[in-house]
Design a protein around this motif. Structure first.
Motif, short mmCIF file in Angstrom:
data_model
loop_
_atom_site.label_atom_id
_atom_site.label_comp_id
_atom_site.label_asym_id
_atom_site.label_seq_id
_atom_site.Cartn_x
_atom_site.Cartn_y
_atom_site.Cartn_z
N GLN A 71 0.84 -1.19 0.00
CA GLN A 71 0.00 0.00 0.00
C GLN A 71 0.88 1.25 0.00
O GLN A 71 1.87 1.32 0.72
CB GLN A 71 -0.91 0.02 1.23
CG GLN A 71 -1.92 -1.11 1.26
CD GLN A 71 -2.91 -0.95 2.39
OE1 GLN A 71 -3.62 0.04 2.47
NE2 GLN A 71 -2.97 -1.94 3.27
N TRP B 250 -1.92 9.24 -2.12
CA TRP B 250 -2.49 9.05 -3.45
C TRP B 250 -3.09 10.38 -3.93
O TRP B 250 -3.31 11.31 -3.15
CB TRP B 250 -3.55 7.96 -3.46
CG TRP B 250 -4.88 8.39 -2.87
CD1 TRP B 250 -5.19 8.52 -1.55
CD2 TRP B 250 -6.04 8.77 -3.61
NE1 TRP B 250 -6.48 8.95 -1.41
CE2 TRP B 250 -7.03 9.12 -2.66
CE3 TRP B 250 -6.34 8.86 -4.96
CZ2 TRP B 250 -8.31 9.54 -3.04
CZ3 TRP B 250 -7.62 9.27 -5.34
CH2 TRP B 250 -8.58 9.60 -4.37
N ASN C 167 -3.41 7.83 2.31
CA ASN C 167 -4.07 6.63 1.84
C ASN C 167 -4.95 6.04 2.94
O ASN C 167 -4.44 5.66 4.00
CB ASN C 167 -3.01 5.60 1.42
CG ASN C 167 -3.63 4.33 0.87
OD1 ASN C 167 -4.83 4.23 0.67
ND2 ASN C 167 -2.78 3.33 0.62
N ARG D 222 -8.11 1.66 -7.00
CA ARG D 222 -8.62 2.90 -6.40
C ARG D 222 -9.17 3.78 -7.52
O ARG D 222 -8.48 4.06 -8.49
CB ARG D 222 -7.53 3.63 -5.64
CG ARG D 222 -7.97 4.99 -5.11
CD ARG D 222 -6.98 5.61 -4.15
NE ARG D 222 -6.95 4.86 -2.90
CZ ARG D 222 -5.93 4.12 -2.49
NH1 ARG D 222 -4.85 4.02 -3.24
NH2 ARG D 222 -5.99 3.49 -1.35
N ASP E 182 -9.63 -0.65 -3.72
CA ASP E 182 -8.68 0.46 -3.55
C ASP E 182 -7.23 -0.01 -3.62
O ASP E 182 -6.37 0.46 -2.86
CB ASP E 182 -8.94 1.23 -2.25
CG ASP E 182 -10.29 1.94 -2.27
OD1 ASP E 182 -10.61 2.53 -3.32
OD2 ASP E 182 -11.00 1.89 -1.26
N GLU F 95 -3.63 -0.26 -5.66
CA GLU F 95 -2.90 0.75 -6.41
C GLU F 95 -2.65 0.33 -7.86
O GLU F 95 -1.54 -0.02 -8.25
CB GLU F 95 -1.57 1.06 -5.71
CG GLU F 95 -1.71 1.81 -4.40
CD GLU F 95 -2.12 0.94 -3.22
OE1 GLU F 95 -2.16 1.45 -2.09
OE2 GLU F 95 -2.41 -0.27 -3.41
#
Length: 340
Positions: free
Chosen positions: A167, A171, A189, A270, A310, A312
């Motif tokens: 993660q 973002w 995030n 996401r 969500d 990446e």
């Protein structure tokens, strides 16, 4: 039985990478910037093919030439990788002119996403793994390449697998202003959301929601349904920012045709929530609405599937070049996504 495509060999420092435009071109300044970053950051040698220098009007009139450029790049023994300039909205017109034998005779790492998922789904059918990155925006936006993007793009270029998709700490879905070069505003995030508790592994299939929808509608380039048994469906909604109900309707039709139940897992990127000229104003909880829409269908047609939201990949930044055709593992207990 689920098909397991083979990843073409990785690139090496100094490898030549073809630059093609199977969708749209980019302006000369962006092309130069991206090629410079390929050289200076990754020690790759970009070779710009004809389509990447053409105007959009010519490319629009010549889908066969776009296909020919791609096939020429695959067949060139001096080329170790191929990267698309950017996305677009018509690449499905190119697929009819592709000769699968010319692609499979010399499997080469292809990089593209968005409209290029048309070609990536075609390559999936030929047993070739492909990776989700383009010159623009992957290698053009921001004053410097985001460290997260660089890390995973380096793996996609030079390694056999992406490994664990960690993660990111931040973002954004802001548009980068090339005139001012001002840094974009990044948000913390909030993390991922998991559904189900079963650890699953399978081949990734899917990509940009709009492209998957086109392939469902045309029904010309879909694999046989049993080839998707045990696979993992990857979806991201792009800068189109579709209404959540539109996503629900499409997944419902997949359920009605017996397709959705074939997948053991689902990975949702996401969502991008901003695009210039967007015809509606996405609400602040767009991501939650999208998740609820997806889960409402999944709970009816494939309640045993494992899903994670969500992640990446896709159009929001930063993004990993998620490879279609690679084997992914979703582990809810450890909350990890691993791509072999």
């Amino acid at each position: 039985m689920s098909r397991v495509p083979t990843a073409p060999p990785p690139l090496e420092p100094g490898s030549r990478i073809a630059v093609v435009a199977p969708s749209r071109p980019i302006d000369e300044s962006k092309l130069d910037r991206a090629c410079s970053r390929l050289r200076e950051t990754f020690d790759l040698d970009p070779v710009v093919f004809e389509t990447a220098r053409r105007e959009w009007e010519w490319l629009s009139d010549n889908p066969r030439a776009r296909a020919e450029d791609v096939m020429d790049a695959f067949e060139d023994p001096e080329i170790d990788g191929i990267i698309a300039t950017t996305g677009g909205d018509d690449q499905i017109r190119v697929l009819n002119y592709l000769d699968p034998e010319r692609l499979t005779a010399n499997p080469t790492r292809f990089y593209g996403y968005s409209d290029n998922d048309n070609l990536r789904l075609y390559l999936w059918n030929q047993g070739i793994v492909s990776y989700g990155a383009t010159l623009h925006p992957t290698l053009t936006v921001d004053p410097e390449i985001h460290p997260y993007v660089e890390r995973y793009l380096r793996r996609a270029f030079f390694d056999d697998s992406l490994g664990v998709v960690e993660q990111t700490t931040e973002w954004t879905d802001e548009w980068f202003d090339f005139d001012t070069e001002e840094p974009r505003e990044w948000r913390d995030n909030p993390g991922r959301t998991w559904y189900g508790d079963e650890r699953v592994s399978g081949t990734l299939w899917g990509g940009c929601f709009s492209i998957v929808k086109w392939h469902l509608q045309t029904d010309r380039y879909l694999p046989e349904m049993d080839e998707l048994d045990g696979s993992i469906l990857a979806l991201e909604t792009s800068e189109d920012v579709p209404l959540p109900r539109e996503v629900r309707y499409t997944l419902r039709t997949m359920g009605e045709r017996g397709l959705l139940e074939r997948f053991d897992g689902l990975v949702v990127g996401r969502p991008q929530t901003y695009s210039p000229g967007l015809e509606w104003e996405p609400p602040g909880d767009y991501g939650e609405q999208l998740r609820e829409a997806v889960l409402s269908v999944l709970s009816e047609y494939n309640p045993d599937a494992t899903a994670v939201f969500d992640v990446e990949f896709g159009h929001a930044a930063p993004s990993v070049p998620l490879p279609l055709g690679a084997r992914a593992t979703l582990d809810p207990s450890a909350e990890k996504v691993r791509v072999a």
